[in-house]
Scaffold this motif. Sequence first.
Motif, PDB file in Angstrom:
ATOM      1  N   ASP A  51      -2.455  -2.218  12.458  1.00  0.00           N
ATOM      2  CA  ASP A  51      -2.108  -0.971  11.785  1.00  0.00           C
ATOM      3  C   ASP A  51      -0.675  -0.524  12.055  1.00  0.00           C
ATOM      4  O   ASP A  51      -0.111   0.231  11.277  1.00  0.00           O
ATOM      5  CB  ASP A  51      -3.065   0.142  12.211  1.00  0.00           C
ATOM      6  N   GLN A  52      -0.098  -0.971  13.119  1.00  0.00           N
ATOM      7  CA  GLN A  52       1.255  -0.526  13.470  1.00  0.00           C
ATOM      8  C   GLN A  52       2.311  -1.604  13.246  1.00  0.00           C
ATOM      9  O   GLN A  52       3.412  -1.510  13.789  1.00  0.00           O
ATOM     10  CB  GLN A  52       1.283  -0.065  14.943  1.00  0.00           C
ATOM     11  N   PRO A  56       8.820  -4.680   7.205  1.00  0.00           N
ATOM     12  CA  PRO A  56       9.108  -3.736   6.107  1.00  0.00           C
ATOM     13  C   PRO A  56       8.051  -3.715   5.009  1.00  0.00           C
ATOM     14  O   PRO A  56       7.666  -2.643   4.537  1.00  0.00           O
ATOM     15  CB  PRO A  56      10.457  -4.214   5.574  1.00  0.00           C
ATOM     16  N   MET A  57       7.560  -4.865   4.614  1.00  0.00           N
ATOM     17  CA  MET A  57       6.559  -4.888   3.546  1.00  0.00           C
ATOM     18  C   MET A  57       5.252  -4.237   4.004  1.00  0.00           C
ATOM     19  O   MET A  57       4.574  -3.583   3.219  1.00  0.00           O
ATOM     20  CB  MET A  57       6.297  -6.324   3.074  1.00  0.00           C
ATOM     21  N   ARG A  62       1.563   0.331   3.741  1.00  0.00           N
ATOM     22  CA  ARG A  62       0.813   1.382   4.422  1.00  0.00           C
ATOM     23  C   ARG A  62       1.170   2.757   3.864  1.00  0.00           C
ATOM     24  O   ARG A  62       0.290   3.581   3.594  1.00  0.00           O
ATOM     25  CB  ARG A  62       1.111   1.301   5.924  1.00  0.00           C
ATOM     26  N   GLU A  63       2.467   3.013   3.672  1.00  0.00           N
ATOM     27  CA  GLU A  63       2.908   4.295   3.113  1.00  0.00           C
ATOM     28  C   GLU A  63       2.381   4.481   1.690  1.00  0.00           C
ATOM     29  O   GLU A  63       1.967   5.578   1.312  1.00  0.00           O
ATOM     30  CB  GLU A  63       4.429   4.390   3.146  1.00  0.00           C
ATOM     31  N   ARG A  64       2.402   3.413   0.905  1.00  0.00           N
ATOM     32  CA  ARG A  64       1.880   3.489  -0.459  1.00  0.00           C
ATOM     33  C   ARG A  64       0.395   3.841  -0.454  1.00  0.00           C
ATOM     34  O   ARG A  64      -0.059   4.710  -1.199  1.00  0.00           O
ATOM     35  CB  ARG A  64       2.083   2.151  -1.171  1.00  0.00           C
ATOM     36  N   ASP A  69      -4.028   7.684  -1.292  1.00  0.00           N
ATOM     37  CA  ASP A  69      -5.195   8.408  -0.781  1.00  0.00           C
ATOM     38  C   ASP A  69      -4.997   9.914  -0.867  1.00  0.00           C
ATOM     39  O   ASP A  69      -5.918  10.653  -1.252  1.00  0.00           O
ATOM     40  CB  ASP A  69      -5.500   7.992   0.660  1.00  0.00           C
ATOM     41  N   GLU A  70      -3.802  10.363  -0.515  1.00  0.00           N
ATOM     42  CA  GLU A  70      -3.515  11.796  -0.584  1.00  0.00           C
ATOM     43  C   GLU A  70      -3.592  12.301  -2.027  1.00  0.00           C
ATOM     44  O   GLU A  70      -4.148  13.373  -2.295  1.00  0.00           O
ATOM     45  CB  GLU A  70      -2.130  12.087   0.002  1.00  0.00           C
TER      46      GLU A  70
END
Length: 81
Positions: A51-52, A56-57, A62-64, A69-70
């Motif tokens: 998870d950490q 970069p990809m 993860r950010e996407r 989800d938000e």
Amino acid sequence: MSDTPETDNERTLKLALEVFTQLANHLKQERDEAIRQLENLKASALHSCQDQCQRPMCVLRRERDEARDELRQWQAAGLKP
């Protein structure tokens, strides 16, 4: 054509050398581009990470996923982002 076969042969050999040199340079460029593309594919290929992971990809993925989800949560609540 010239007066002597030796001069003709010399010109033919020089021309052939030029053609083969250009061909060799073109093939080297194609090879270098293929190597660059292969290295890029290797670097961006999926891999098993945690998870950490800081590649970069992986960070972008993860950010996407977090943003997606938000957005779904907002939509489920009937809100607009």
